[in-house]
Structures are given as C-alpha cells and as structure tokens.
Design a protein around this motif. Structure first.
Motif, PDB file in Angstrom:
ATOM      1  N   CYS A 190     -34.946   4.495  -6.646  1.00 55.88           N
ATOM      2  CA  CYS A 190     -35.565   3.328  -5.993  1.00 55.88           C
ATOM      3  C   CYS A 190     -36.374   3.773  -4.777  1.00 55.88           C
ATOM      4  O   CYS A 190     -35.933   4.622  -3.991  1.00 55.88           O
ATOM      5  N   GLN A 191     -37.577   3.186  -4.597  1.00 59.16           N
ATOM      6  CA  GLN A 191     -38.462   3.547  -3.491  1.00 59.16           C
ATOM      7  C   GLN A 191     -38.205   2.707  -2.235  1.00 59.16           C
ATOM      8  O   GLN A 191     -38.888   2.878  -1.227  1.00 59.16           O
ATOM      9  N   HIS A 192     -37.220   1.826  -2.302  1.00 62.30           N
ATOM     10  CA  HIS A 192     -36.951   0.965  -1.140  1.00 62.30           C
ATOM     11  C   HIS A 192     -36.362   1.796   0.004  1.00 62.30           C
ATOM     12  O   HIS A 192     -35.527   2.678  -0.210  1.00 62.30           O
ATOM     13  N   THR A 193     -36.813   1.504   1.213  1.00 59.56           N
ATOM     14  CA  THR A 193     -36.231   2.122   2.406  1.00 59.56           C
ATOM     15  C   THR A 193     -35.876   1.023   3.410  1.00 59.56           C
ATOM     16  O   THR A 193     -36.456  -0.058   3.407  1.00 59.56           O
ATOM     17  N   HIS A 194     -34.929   1.333   4.275  1.00 61.53           N
ATOM     18  CA  HIS A 194     -34.544   0.397   5.331  1.00 61.53           C
ATOM     19  C   HIS A 194     -34.252   1.186   6.593  1.00 61.53           C
ATOM     20  O   HIS A 194     -33.961   2.387   6.546  1.00 61.53           O
ATOM     21  N   SER A 195     -34.330   0.478   7.725  1.00 65.81           N
ATOM     22  CA  SER A 195     -34.085   1.125   9.013  1.00 65.81           C
ATOM     23  C   SER A 195     -32.601   1.090   9.328  1.00 65.81           C
ATOM     24  O   SER A 195     -31.960   0.040   9.244  1.00 65.81           O
ATOM     25  N   LEU A 196     -32.049   2.218   9.686  1.00 64.49           N
ATOM     26  CA  LEU A 196     -30.641   2.322  10.031  1.00 64.49           C
ATOM     27  C   LEU A 196     -30.502   3.290  11.194  1.00 64.49           C
ATOM     28  O   LEU A 196     -30.873   4.462  11.082  1.00 64.49           O
ATOM     29  N   ALA A 197     -29.998   2.786  12.327  1.00 65.58           N
ATOM     30  CA  ALA A 197     -29.829   3.598  13.536  1.00 65.58           C
ATOM     31  C   ALA A 197     -31.136   4.269  13.945  1.00 65.58           C
ATOM     32  O   ALA A 197     -31.146   5.427  14.370  1.00 65.58           O
ATOM     33  N   GLY A 198     -32.237   3.520  13.785  1.00 63.46           N
ATOM     34  CA  GLY A 198     -33.535   4.030  14.206  1.00 63.46           C
ATOM     35  C   GLY A 198     -34.201   4.961  13.222  1.00 63.46           C
ATOM     36  O   GLY A 198     -35.292   5.471  13.493  1.00 63.46           O
ATOM     37  N   LYS A 199     -33.588   5.196  12.072  1.00 63.88           N
ATOM     38  CA  LYS A 199     -34.166   6.079  11.062  1.00 63.88           C
ATOM     39  C   LYS A 199     -34.381   5.310   9.765  1.00 63.88           C
ATOM     40  O   LYS A 199     -33.688   4.347   9.474  1.00 63.88           O
ATOM     41  N   GLN A 200     -35.372   5.730   8.992  1.00 60.97           N
ATOM     42  CA  GLN A 200     -35.634   5.131   7.688  1.00 60.97           C
ATOM     43  C   GLN A 200     -34.728   5.779   6.639  1.00 60.97           C
ATOM     44  O   GLN A 200     -34.735   6.996   6.460  1.00 60.97           O
ATOM     45  N   GLU A 201     -33.936   4.965   5.984  1.00 57.70           N
ATOM     46  CA  GLU A 201     -33.000   5.444   4.984  1.00 57.70           C
ATOM     47  C   GLU A 201     -33.430   4.951   3.606  1.00 57.70           C
ATOM     48  O   GLU A 201     -33.834   3.800   3.434  1.00 57.70           O
ATOM     49  N   ALA A 202     -33.326   5.816   2.601  1.00 53.67           N
ATOM     50  CA  ALA A 202     -33.684   5.461   1.231  1.00 53.67           C
ATOM     51  C   ALA A 202     -32.497   4.814   0.536  1.00 53.67           C
ATOM     52  O   ALA A 202     -31.338   4.994   0.914  1.00 53.67           O
ATOM     53  N   CYS A 203     -32.786   4.039  -0.509  1.00 49.65           N
ATOM     54  CA  CYS A 203     -31.746   3.387  -1.310  1.00 49.65           C
ATOM     55  C   CYS A 203     -30.868   4.442  -1.988  1.00 49.65           C
ATOM     56  O   CYS A 203     -31.367   5.399  -2.589  1.00 49.65           O
ATOM     57  N   GLN A 204     -29.562   4.256  -1.882  1.00 54.16           N
ATOM     58  CA  GLN A 204     -28.608   5.192  -2.475  1.00 54.16           C
ATOM     59  C   GLN A 204     -27.758   4.536  -3.568  1.00 54.16           C
ATOM     60  O   GLN A 204     -26.772   5.118  -4.033  1.00 54.16           O
ATOM     61  N   LEU A 205     -28.160   3.338  -4.008  1.00 51.86           N
ATOM     62  CA  LEU A 205     -27.307   2.593  -4.941  1.00 51.86           C
ATOM     63  C   LEU A 205     -27.251   3.239  -6.320  1.00 51.86           C
ATOM     64  O   LEU A 205     -26.293   3.006  -7.067  1.00 51.86           O
ATOM     65  N   HIS A 206     -28.263   4.046  -6.657  1.00 51.46           N
ATOM     66  CA  HIS A 206     -28.227   4.718  -7.961  1.00 51.46           C
ATOM     67  C   HIS A 206     -27.064   5.716  -8.032  1.00 51.46           C
ATOM     68  O   HIS A 206     -26.574   6.038  -9.121  1.00 51.46           O
ATOM     69  N   LYS A 207     -26.616   6.220  -6.856  1.00 54.02           N
ATOM     70  CA  LYS A 207     -25.470   7.122  -6.839  1.00 54.02           C
ATOM     71  C   LYS A 207     -24.166   6.355  -7.100  1.00 54.02           C
ATOM     72  O   LYS A 207     -23.224   6.905  -7.673  1.00 54.02           O
ATOM     73  N   LEU A 208     -24.162   5.117  -6.656  1.00 57.86           N
ATOM     74  CA  LEU A 208     -22.972   4.294  -6.846  1.00 57.86           C
ATOM     75  C   LEU A 208     -22.897   3.754  -8.273  1.00 57.86           C
ATOM     76  O   LEU A 208     -21.811   3.639  -8.858  1.00 57.86           O
ATOM     77  N   LEU A 209     -24.088   3.442  -8.859  1.00 55.41           N
ATOM     78  CA  LEU A 209     -24.164   2.877 -10.210  1.00 55.41           C
ATOM     79  C   LEU A 209     -25.203   3.665 -11.016  1.00 55.41           C
ATOM     80  O   LEU A 209     -26.383   3.306 -11.058  1.00 55.41           O
ATOM     81  N   PRO A 210     -24.799   4.747 -11.653  1.00 56.65           N
ATOM     82  CA  PRO A 210     -25.743   5.517 -12.480  1.00 56.65           C
ATOM     83  C   PRO A 210     -26.339   4.642 -13.579  1.00 56.65           C
ATOM     84  O   PRO A 210     -25.666   3.784 -14.155  1.00 56.65           O
ATOM     85  N   GLY A 211     -27.631   4.868 -13.870  1.00 59.10           N
ATOM     86  CA  GLY A 211     -28.297   4.095 -14.903  1.00 59.10           C
ATOM     87  C   GLY A 211     -28.832   2.758 -14.415  1.00 59.10           C
ATOM     88  O   GLY A 211     -29.232   1.910 -15.225  1.00 59.10           O
ATOM     89  N   LEU A 212     -28.864   2.550 -13.096  1.00 56.47           N
ATOM     90  CA  LEU A 212     -29.354   1.293 -12.531  1.00 56.47           C
ATOM     91  C   LEU A 212     -30.830   1.110 -12.893  1.00 56.47           C
ATOM     92  O   LEU A 212     -31.650   1.985 -12.622  1.00 56.47           O
ATOM     93  N   PRO A 213     -31.226  -0.009 -13.534  1.00 55.80           N
ATOM     94  CA  PRO A 213     -32.623  -0.216 -13.951  1.00 55.80           C
ATOM     95  C   PRO A 213     -33.575  -0.243 -12.746  1.00 55.80           C
ATOM     96  O   PRO A 213     -33.206  -0.642 -11.637  1.00 55.80           O
ATOM     97  N   VAL A 214     -34.831   0.161 -12.995  1.00 56.50           N
ATOM     98  CA  VAL A 214     -35.886   0.182 -11.974  1.00 56.50           C
ATOM     99  C   VAL A 214     -37.087  -0.569 -12.522  1.00 56.50           C
ATOM    100  O   VAL A 214     -37.446  -0.420 -13.700  1.00 56.50           O
TER     101      VAL A 214
END
Length: 696
Positions: free
Chosen positions: A3-27
């Motif tokens: 996933c190309q989504h990013t969000h700000s966390l503690a002043g830094k841009q963080e990438a989506c990590q949900l694919h690690k939690l749910l392998p095969g997540l549709p895009v």
C-alpha cells in the motif's frame, strides 16, 4: 504490491504496514490497500467488511499491548436486518477487543453499531469522521474510552441500554451535526464532555445514567438543548459555560454531592427556556448541595426560585453574590424640577454603606432622571430577601439621622460617621444658599408625600409563571391599608383564571386559591398590565413558530395531518386568548372601570385536570397518566374509551421497541404521533366526562 498510503507519526511519515498483519490484502488501482482505498464500490465488491473483521482478530493476536490504525476508510456489509433502515451496516456483536486500540483520521462511511462488545484495553478515536449514525448497545469498556481531537459526527452518536465504563469516558473537541445521546449508562470512572461544537437544531442528552465518579460538562457551544434527566450522581457534577441561547433542562435527577452550575462574568448560565425541576427528595444524603455561580436565576421559574431560597436557609443551596437574582426591590419616584443628582448619588451610597454595616445586606441603587416628566426614579434592589417593614424602618432611621440630628455632636470616630457628617454639612450649605429646600428634600425621600412607591419581594418574570410569595404589593404609607397581598400566586393562564369587575377589582384564581387586587392604584395597575403584556409577548412568537411550520405543508401522512390539525386548533385558541388579554390591558390603560361593563373570561372547570394530564404526558409518566384517567373519567365516557384505545397502541409501540421490531427513531416518531393524539383527546374533555365517584 504494498500500500502507498503514508501517515504522520511522531513527526515522521510512516508507510502502511497492514500487509504484514494480513498477507494477501487486496490493493486497488491507485495502489492503496483495501483499508486505505477510497473506492467505495470496489471495497464493497472485495468484501472489505469481512477483511475488517479479520483485521481486529489479527490485532488481538499481536504481541504488543496496543495497536494504532491510521487513515482507514471503514465500510459496512450489506444490511439484511429488516429492523435497521441502513443499506449497509458496520455491525460488531459480542466481540472482545483484547488490545488498546487507537483509530486516527479514519472515515466511517456506513452506520456503525456495536452490541455487547468488551474492550479490555483503552479505546480512542482521533480526527475521525462518521458519515452515518454510530450506536453502542450494552458494551463494556474496562479502560479509558475517548473521542477527541476534532472527530466529526454527521449523524447521531448514541450509547444505549446499559453501556458500562470502568474508567474515564471523554468526549472533547468534537463537532456534532446531530444528537449526542447517553442513555442508561453506568459511569464508574469520570465523565468529561468538554469543548465540543454541537448542533443548534439538536441536543446533548443524558438520560437515566448512573455516575459513580465526577462528571463534567464544560464549554460546549452551539448546542440547541442540554437535557439531563433521571440521572443519579454519586459524586460532584459540573455544568460550566454553555451558550447563553442553549436550552437547559435538569429534571428528576438524584445527587449525593455537589451539583455546580457555573457561567462566566461575560456569559451567565440559563435563559428563559431553562428548566430546573428539583424536589427535596432529590438531595440524597447530607453532602448533597446545589451551587450557583454566574447564573441568571431570574430566567428560572418562580416556583424553582422559591425552593432554592428555602433550601438556601438549610445550606443545601449556595447562591454566590455574582449571580443575577433580585429578591428585594424598592422603587420610588421624586417629582422635582431641579435636584443635585451628585448629592442624591452620594446620599444613597451612604444608605448602601449603612445597610451593609448594620445589617450585612448589600444593596444596589440606581438613579434615573426623566427630564420630560420632571421626575427622578430611585430603584433599590438586593439579592438578599428583606422584609418590607424592616427595610422601611431602617431606611427612615438613616434619613432622620442625616436630616434631623443636630450637628453639634462629638467628632465622628469612624469613616461611616465621618461621611455622614460631611453629607450633612453639604446639605446644610446648599440649604443656606437657598439652592436646596432641606425640609422638602428630606420629605420627598422619607415617603411623606403622595409619590408612587412599590416594595416587591420575589416578583419577577420566571419562565411561564408569575408568583408572589411572602410579599407585600401596594403603596407604603397612609394609603396602604387594604392593598396588601400576602402569599398569593399568579399564573399566566389568564384565559381560565382572571376576572375583572367594573369597579377595577381584579381577581386571579389558581386551582381554588384566589386574591383580589385594586387596579385603580397606579402601581397595581402597572403590575397587572406588565404581567398580561408579558404573556401576550410570549403568545406572538409561539403563534409565529406554528404558522411557519404550517407554511411548509406539501404532502402529509395521516399522522402528520393530525399533527398539523392540532397546530391549527392551538393557534385559534392562542389568538382568542391574545384578544381577551389585550382587551383587559386597554381597559386598564383607560381606567374607565365605572363606565365599562365588567370583563369575565369563561372558566373551564376541567382545566386543572387537563393541565395535570398534559404535565404527566409531557414527562412521559404514562402509568400515572393512566391512573389519573381511571380516577377522573367515567368508564362510560366516550373520552375514556378513546384513552383505552390509545393506551393499547402505546403498549404495542413499547413492546415493538423492546423486541427490536422497530428502530429507535421509528419508536420516537410513533410515540410523538401518539402524544399529539392524546393531547387532542385531553382537550376534548368536558364537564360531563368527569367522574362523580372514586375508582372502586
């Protein structure tokens, strides 16, 4: 692909990590995962609701104590429940959330309903948007639950049917376009509803909740109605600084500690639409107190104000000096062409000091000159209750000291005596220069002339009622005999309880009690005119509001038509009442009592019963209403038969709601239609319908 989504966390841009939690997540085609995609149609076709269920199950299995979700667009599954009107519903039932969860910057596109869920950790939402209604039923929150940092609710947010909060529940800095409703909850931790922007057309409702710890409702703006009813507060509760135009209802609540009503020096609490219905039994325990700070208590009903005064003596109520409340008022007019106003102002500053020094009573004095009428009006008021005789006695004693005592006394030994001596010297000097007639000046102030004078205790416009309690209304002096009125009550239902004779005597009746007042005495005449004009002033906006509703009629259901027919009838009654009241005002103005025929407004002997029934109906006391009907109406009466039919309908509506066969909104609509029907039935009661015997 990730996933190309990013969000700000503690002043830094963080990438989506949900694919690690749910392998095969549709895009989707824009390289956003199923959770961060905003392509709603694609999400529905890809079973996003099912993946959301998998997401929370996966979070429960993670190793950490908490988990954060950022920027997710939640949707519901297609709704198959006929009892719920939504096309799609995000429905979670009996799910256990084992981790602390933070949901940030999310969008909930469909209706959300949580039922019988358990949250073992903290649950917080920050910057989220709810496009549809969000409801929690019978859920348990063992740790903090918080909505804050600009969450936006476009529809209702509601907690129904015994949600239990073990620790803090906080709703702050949110924007509501609809109701915020907390009904039947148990708050074992502290409750905070702070800094929210609510809808002027909707309300903040706290119904039938139990508050074990402190509660705070502060700085909420633009709310149309704050309704706090049938709650139990075991610790202190604070209502602080809501909009001056917000209606506030506080009814049927039990409290064991302090209930604090607090405004600010620039925005007092309460307006004419505020209602405080409090009874002695609502004070649960020796530490129960009501505290008022920066409140406009003159906007409360007189009956409420009378209770507060009674409880204040027992220290169950604390009314600080910064509240707006007048318990005593003295008005005196001096007919004069010329009078040194500075001298008058200094004299009454001295009167103020004497009352504070000798009696501990704080007075407020206002001096107003009417140049065109060559008179000066003195208005002395106090937030403390003062007996008229005591005030008059002390007032005359002060004047005698200033105008009559010899100036050859010993030198003053305190500041108050020094000021008195200085004022006496100024009056004497002006008198010797023939700029002031000392004797006439003293007489004009000591009520030895024929000037108008009214002393009023507890006479103020309080909502829909006007009361005179422990008061004396009339002239003070030789002409006062026979014009005193003690412990009487006036209401604004003049269509049923006012009678005026050709001799100027006005009788007002209130459920058996009555008093007479001679309207030929100017101050009494003005008093009655003012009360009647206030009632007329309240009728006009009521009629305008109903006429505005009627002007929008296009196509109506049968129940809506019944409602508008009721409005038309109500407008007709109000117009008739207004004309009758205006006729009385015109005769009072003209003062032609011996020339005009007497005015007698027909009394409806059923009115006390009707008023009682409507009061029970307004408070949804259906059981008591039913008992009253059985006690008051003959079983053979057609009106009684109508009530039997309507109450059977009420039972069916209530059962359907409890068994979830109709939605809460449908229940409210049907109940509202039933209430309109019952009001119309009550209005149709006639003397022949009244029972002549008690219920066997």
């Amino acid at each position: 692909m990730n996933c190309q989504h990013t969000h700000s966390l503690a002043g830094k841009q963080e990438a989506c990590q949900l694919h690690k939690l749910l392998p095969g997540l549709p895009v989707d085609a824009d390289n956003h995962c199923l959770f961060h995609s905003q392509n709603i149609q694609w999400k529905r076709s890809t079973d996003a609701a099912g993946w959301q269920q998998k997401l929370f199950e996966a979070i429960n299995k993670t190793s950490g104590d908490s988990y954060g979700l950022y920027g997710i667009h939640f949707i519901g599954a297609e709704n198959t429940d006929a009892l719920v009107e939504a096309d799609h519903l995000l429905y979670v039932r009996k799910f256990v959330f084992k981790k602390s969860i933070s949901i940030c910057d999310a969008v909930f596109w469909d209706e959300v309903e949580l039922e019988s869920c358990l949250f073992t950790g903290e649950f917080s939402l920050m910057g989220c948007t709810f496009k549809k209604e969000a409801v929690a039923n019978a859920c348990r929150f063992r740790e903090n639950l918080s909505f804050f940092d600009e969450c936006r609710f476009t529809k209702k947010l509601a907690f129904y049917n015994y949600n239990q909060f073990s620790t803090t529940f906080s709703i702050a800095n949110c924007y509501f376009e609809h109701d915020l409703d907390l009904d039947g909850c148990r708050f074992e931790g502290e409750l905070y509803i702070d800094q929210n922007n609510l809808s002027e057309e909707h309300g903040l409702y706290l119904f039938n909740n139990e508050h074990v710890r402190r509660s705070s409702i502060r700085n909420n703006t633009h709310v149309g109605l704050i309704a706090v009813e049938e709650n139990r507060f075991k610790e202190s509760v604070l209502f602080f600084n809501f909009d001056s135009n917000s209606s506030f209802h506080f009814r049927g609540n039990k409290f064991e500690k302090e209930v604090i009503f607090q405004g600010t020096d620039t925005q007092y609490l309460f307006n004419p639409n505020s209602i405080l219905e409090i009874e002695e039994e609502d004070f649960s325990g020796s530490k129960a107190r009501l505290l008022f700070d920066y409140c406009d208590l003159l906007n409360l009903e007189q009956s409420t104000l009378g209770k507060l005064a009674e409880w204040e003596e027992n220290e169950q109520v604390i009314i600080n000096d910064n509240n707006n409340i007048t318990r005593f008022k003295y008005v005196h007019e001096i007919k004069t062409r010329s009078l040194p106003e500075e001298l008058l102002a200094d004299l009454f500053k001295l009167v103020e000091r004497y009352f504070k020094h000798q009696l501990g009573i704080q007075l407020n004095v206002q001096i107003k000159r009417f140049l065109s009428e060559e008179k000066i009006q003195l208005s002395i008021s106090s937030r403390q209750l003062i007996e008229a005789d005591l005030f008059h006695k002390k007032y005359l004693k002060i004047l005698r000291r200033i105008f009559e005592e010899s100036q050859n006394e010993e030198e003053p030994t305190d500041d108050l005596a020094l000021q008195t001596r200085q004022l006496m010297a100024r009056i004497q000097a002006l008198s010797e220069r023939k700029l002031l007639n000392k004797k006439q000046f003293g007489q004009s102030l000591s009520l030895r002339n024929e000037d108008d004078l009214v002393i009023v205790n507890y006479i103020e416009h309080m909502g829909d009622k006007y009361n005179i309690k422990k008061s004396k209304v009339g002239a003070i002096g030789p002409q006062a005999k026979g014009t005193q009125i003690d412990q009487s009550t006036m209401t604004n239902s003049f269509g049923n309880n006012l009678k005026m004779g050709s001799n100027g005597m006005i009788q007002l009746n209130n459920e058996g009690s009555k008093f007479s007042i001679d309207s030929r005495i100017p101050q009494n005449n003005h008093l009655v005119q003012g009360i009647i004009k206030n009632r007329i002033g309240r009728i006009n906006p009521e009629i305008s509001s109903m006429e505005k509703d009627l002007s929008h009629i296009k196509s109506l259901t049968p129940s809506e038509k019944a409602e508008f027919d009721f409005l038309k009838t109500r407008i007709t009654h109000l117009e008739t009442e207004k004309v009758s009241l205006q006729n009385i005002v015109n005769i009072l103005k003209a003062g032609t009592f011996d020339k005009e025929p007497s005015i007698s407004i027909k009394t409806d002997s059923c009115q006390p019963l009707k008023s009682n029934l409507k009061l029970l109906l307004r408070d949804s006391e259906f059981d008591q209403l039913w008992e009253k009907i059985e006690e008051s109406l003959l079983h053979s009466s057609p009106v009684y038969n109508e009530f039997v039919n309507h109450f059977s309908l009420y039972g069916r509506i209530k059962t359907a709601h409890r068994t979830r066969r109709i939605t809460f909104e449908d229940y409210n609509v049907q109940l509202s239609n039933l209430i309109f029907t019952l009001v119309a039935t009550i209005d149709s009661i006639e003397p022949k319908d009244l029972a002549t015997h008690s219920k066997s």
